[in-house]
Scaffold this motif. Structure first.
Motif, PDB file in Angstrom:
ATOM      1  N   ASP A 193       0.930  -1.310  -0.009  1.00 48.53           N
ATOM      2  CA  ASP A 193      -0.204  -0.074   0.094  1.00 48.53           C
ATOM      3  C   ASP A 193       0.868   1.455  -0.109  1.00 48.53           C
ATOM      4  O   ASP A 193       2.170   1.083  -0.243  1.00 48.53           O
ATOM      5  CB  ASP A 193      -1.258  -0.068   1.141  1.00 48.53           C
ATOM      6  N   ASP A 194       0.462   2.326   0.203  1.00 43.82           N
ATOM      7  CA  ASP A 194       1.088   3.580   0.084  1.00 43.82           C
ATOM      8  C   ASP A 194       2.080   3.626   1.145  1.00 43.82           C
ATOM      9  O   ASP A 194       3.162   4.330   0.904  1.00 43.82           O
ATOM     10  CB  ASP A 194       0.316   4.751   0.439  1.00 43.82           C
ATOM     11  N   LEU A 195       2.032   3.094   2.326  1.00 43.07           N
ATOM     12  CA  LEU A 195       3.174   3.120   3.265  1.00 43.07           C
ATOM     13  C   LEU A 195       4.012   2.139   3.757  1.00 43.07           C
ATOM     14  O   LEU A 195       5.094   2.161   4.052  1.00 43.07           O
ATOM     15  CB  LEU A 195       2.481   3.281   4.854  1.00 43.07           C
ATOM     16  N   VAL A 196       3.432   0.661   3.162  1.00 36.89           N
ATOM     17  CA  VAL A 196       4.149  -0.402   3.615  1.00 36.89           C
ATOM     18  C   VAL A 196       4.346  -1.493   2.379  1.00 36.89           C
ATOM     19  O   VAL A 196       3.424  -1.555   1.469  1.00 36.89           O
ATOM     20  CB  VAL A 196       3.209  -1.160   4.685  1.00 36.89           C
ATOM     21  N   PRO A 249       8.230  -0.575   6.253  1.00 36.69           N
ATOM     22  CA  PRO A 249       8.000   0.653   5.905  1.00 36.69           C
ATOM     23  C   PRO A 249       8.367   1.004   4.475  1.00 36.69           C
ATOM     24  O   PRO A 249       9.591   0.816   4.336  1.00 36.69           O
ATOM     25  CB  PRO A 249       8.385   1.585   6.899  1.00 36.69           C
ATOM     26  N   LYS A 250       7.816   1.856   3.570  1.00 40.47           N
ATOM     27  CA  LYS A 250       8.492   2.333   2.581  1.00 40.47           C
ATOM     28  C   LYS A 250       9.497   3.347   2.954  1.00 40.47           C
ATOM     29  O   LYS A 250      10.544   3.595   2.186  1.00 40.47           O
ATOM     30  CB  LYS A 250       7.253   2.800   1.551  1.00 40.47           C
ATOM     31  N   GLN A 251       9.136   4.177   4.108  1.00 42.88           N
ATOM     32  CA  GLN A 251       9.944   5.254   4.267  1.00 42.88           C
ATOM     33  C   GLN A 251      11.160   4.666   5.130  1.00 42.88           C
ATOM     34  O   GLN A 251      10.921   3.460   5.846  1.00 42.88           O
ATOM     35  CB  GLN A 251       9.145   5.947   5.485  1.00 42.88           C
ATOM     36  N   ASN A 307       7.585   8.688  13.555  1.00 43.10           N
ATOM     37  CA  ASN A 307       7.478   7.863  12.567  1.00 43.10           C
ATOM     38  C   ASN A 307       6.591   6.304  13.055  1.00 43.10           C
ATOM     39  O   ASN A 307       6.677   5.494  12.312  1.00 43.10           O
ATOM     40  CB  ASN A 307       8.925   7.424  11.746  1.00 43.10           C
ATOM     41  N   ALA A 322       3.820   5.727  13.880  1.00 44.19           N
ATOM     42  CA  ALA A 322       2.564   5.294  13.193  1.00 44.19           C
ATOM     43  C   ALA A 322       2.629   4.295  12.145  1.00 44.19           C
ATOM     44  O   ALA A 322       1.882   3.073  12.112  1.00 44.19           O
ATOM     45  CB  ALA A 322       1.733   6.482  12.705  1.00 44.19           C
ATOM     46  N   VAL A 323       3.728   4.225  11.445  1.00 47.59           N
ATOM     47  CA  VAL A 323       3.838   3.338  10.353  1.00 47.59           C
ATOM     48  C   VAL A 323       4.141   1.779  10.936  1.00 47.59           C
ATOM     49  O   VAL A 323       4.033   0.899  10.331  1.00 47.59           O
ATOM     50  CB  VAL A 323       5.181   3.762   9.599  1.00 47.59           C
ATOM     51  N   HIS A 339       0.921   0.393  11.665  1.00 47.48           N
ATOM     52  CA  HIS A 339       0.509  -0.031  10.360  1.00 47.48           C
ATOM     53  C   HIS A 339       0.942  -1.284   9.835  1.00 47.48           C
ATOM     54  O   HIS A 339       0.398  -2.127   9.438  1.00 47.48           O
ATOM     55  CB  HIS A 339       0.524   1.125   9.360  1.00 47.48           C
ATOM     56  N   CYS A 340       2.307  -1.505  10.144  1.00 49.58           N
ATOM     57  CA  CYS A 340       2.957  -2.590   9.827  1.00 49.58           C
ATOM     58  C   CYS A 340       2.216  -3.873  10.579  1.00 49.58           C
ATOM     59  O   CYS A 340       2.096  -4.943   9.880  1.00 49.58           O
ATOM     60  CB  CYS A 340       4.380  -2.630  10.055  1.00 49.58           C
TER      61      CYS A 340
END
Ligand code: AMP
Ligand code: ZN
Length: 111
Positions: free
Chosen positions: A21-24, A42-44, A56, A58-59, A62-63
């Motif tokens: 998705d956008d983040l992971v 995380p993509k970040q 950071n 929150a991601v 989400h993971c």
């Protein structure tokens, strides 16, 4: 930055995708240590769980949301999540990742 997992998340290095998705991004480990072994990142770029902070964090939540969703979809009820932090703990790629291992009995404590 010359980071293997940043390149995998960006699609610059091929991988076997499990989820995105956008983040992971999640993909199968190239050297599986269990019948099912994938990594959630995380993509970040975050160097490890030791670099998680108020900005950071929150991601990371989400993971774990992704881990719960993907394991359910794969029909995996029992699994282990591992994150190695630092060389002594076995970290070899310095971009935060959660190993998800399943499909065999696990031992405790881990080695
Ligand atoms: P760690 O040793 O905890 O830092 O985990 C890094 C993981 O990345 C190891 O389990 C490796 O097998 C895995 N790995 C390294 N390169 C790749 C790659 N190109 N594609 C998929 N997994 C990889
Ligand atoms: Zn990175």
């Amino acid at each position: 930055m010359d980071c293997l997992f940043c390149k995998i998340a960006a699609g610059e290095i091929p991988s076997k995708k499990v989820y995105e998705d956008d983040l992971v991004y999640a993909f199968y480990d190239i050297d599986p240590q269990a019948p099912t072994h994938f990594l959630v990142i995380p993509k970040q770029h975050i160097a490890s769980a030791a670099a998680v902070n108020a900005e950071n964090a929150a991601v990371v939540g989400h993971c774990f949301e992704v881990i719960a969703k993907v394991t359910k979809e794969l029909g995996i009820e029992s699994f282990r999540v591992v994150s190695n932090i630092g060389e002594s703990a076995g970290q070899t790629v310095f971009h935060l990742h959660f190993h998800v291992l399943a499909g065999r009995d696990m031992t405790w404590p881990p080695g």
